[in-house]
Scaffold this active site. Structure first.
Site, short mmCIF file in Angstrom:
data_model
loop_
_atom_site.label_atom_id
_atom_site.label_comp_id
_atom_site.label_asym_id
_atom_site.label_seq_id
_atom_site.Cartn_x
_atom_site.Cartn_y
_atom_site.Cartn_z
N ARG A 75 1.91 -4.34 -11.47
CA ARG A 75 0.72 -4.75 -12.23
C ARG A 75 0.78 -4.21 -13.65
O ARG A 75 0.37 -4.88 -14.60
CB ARG A 75 -0.56 -4.25 -11.55
CG ARG A 75 -0.94 -5.05 -10.33
CD ARG A 75 -2.17 -4.48 -9.66
NE ARG A 75 -1.80 -3.32 -8.86
CZ ARG A 75 -2.65 -2.60 -8.14
NH1 ARG A 75 -3.93 -2.90 -8.13
NH2 ARG A 75 -2.23 -1.57 -7.43
N ALA A 103 -3.62 -4.69 0.83
CA ALA A 103 -3.93 -4.33 -0.55
C ALA A 103 -2.70 -4.50 -1.42
O ALA A 103 -1.58 -4.58 -0.93
CB ALA A 103 -4.43 -2.89 -0.61
N CYS A 104 -2.91 -4.53 -2.71
CA CYS A 104 -1.82 -4.65 -3.67
C CYS A 104 -0.82 -3.53 -3.47
O CYS A 104 -1.21 -2.41 -3.17
CB CYS A 104 -2.39 -4.58 -5.09
SG CYS A 104 -1.14 -4.83 -6.35
N PRO A 105 0.45 -3.81 -3.54
CA PRO A 105 1.09 -5.04 -4.02
C PRO A 105 1.51 -5.99 -2.90
O PRO A 105 2.25 -6.93 -3.14
CB PRO A 105 2.34 -4.50 -4.73
CG PRO A 105 2.75 -3.34 -3.87
CD PRO A 105 1.45 -2.73 -3.40
#
Length: 191
Positions: free
Chosen positions: A156, A16-18
């Site tokens: 983000r 998952a992000c990041p």
């Protein structure tokens, strides 16, 4: 389908992000200018994240192909002359944002994490607009408001802050380090 010639493959499936961006950034350091990187990911938000990261870092986002649950992103490394990583100039700490919220200041908090991240833990009254939806939902925001943009780590939210500034928003602050270190009040969708 013809395969696309790439110089390095980055496996970010299941992350998952990041993390897809972290792995992509590391891999970019390993290839030469002009070479192409393929990043395989399963995180649906990775497309918008990698597009925004490529734009802010000066690299070229070429496109994404979907094969089942796997997104194959293609990026070209720019030369040093082409590459200038930009950062949004207005940054606020978690503590500064928490003080403004506690004081009841008239501010707007935008959470640009994916909706699942927001659902489990978010700042009360924060508006959920995932980074990948920002362009299509920008009309929901008022340019006159003081806007504080938050994500998990500040990456983000930095990209979102830059995007808002490009669209004429002048009162935008990137909140760092974001929800990964948020100690203020939080809410979930079950509350």
């Amino acid at each position: 389908m013809n395969s696309i010639k790439t110089d390095l493959l980055v496996d970010a499936k299941g992350l998952a992000c990041p993390m897809p961006i972290v792995r992509t950034k590391k891999a970019m350091n390993e290839i030469e200018a002009g070479q192409v990187l393929e990043v395989q990911a399963t995180d649906k938000g990775s497309k918008a994240d990698l597009q925004a990261w490529a734009k802010s870092s000066g690299h070229q986002y070429l496109g994404t192909l979907e094969e089942g649950d796997v997104l194959k992103h293609y990026l070209r490394k720019s030369s040093d002359e082409e590459m200038v990583e930009t950062k949004h100039p207005h940054v606020t700490t978690n503590e500064e944002l928490e003080k403004k919220l506690d004081a009841g200041e008239n501010i707007v908090v935008i959470d640009v994490r994916e909706s699942a991240e927001y659902a489990f833990n978010h700042i009360p009254n924060a508006i959920s607009i995932p980074l990948g939806e920002l362009d299509e939902r920008i009309s929901e925001l008022d340019k006159e408001h003081d806007i504080y943009v938050v994500c998990r780590t500040g990456s983000r939210s930095d990209l979102a802050s830059q995007k808002l500034a490009e669209k004429g928003f002048t009162k935008v602050n990137n909140v760092v380090p974001g929800m990964s270190a948020w100690s203020g009040l939080t809410a979930t969708l079950n509350k």
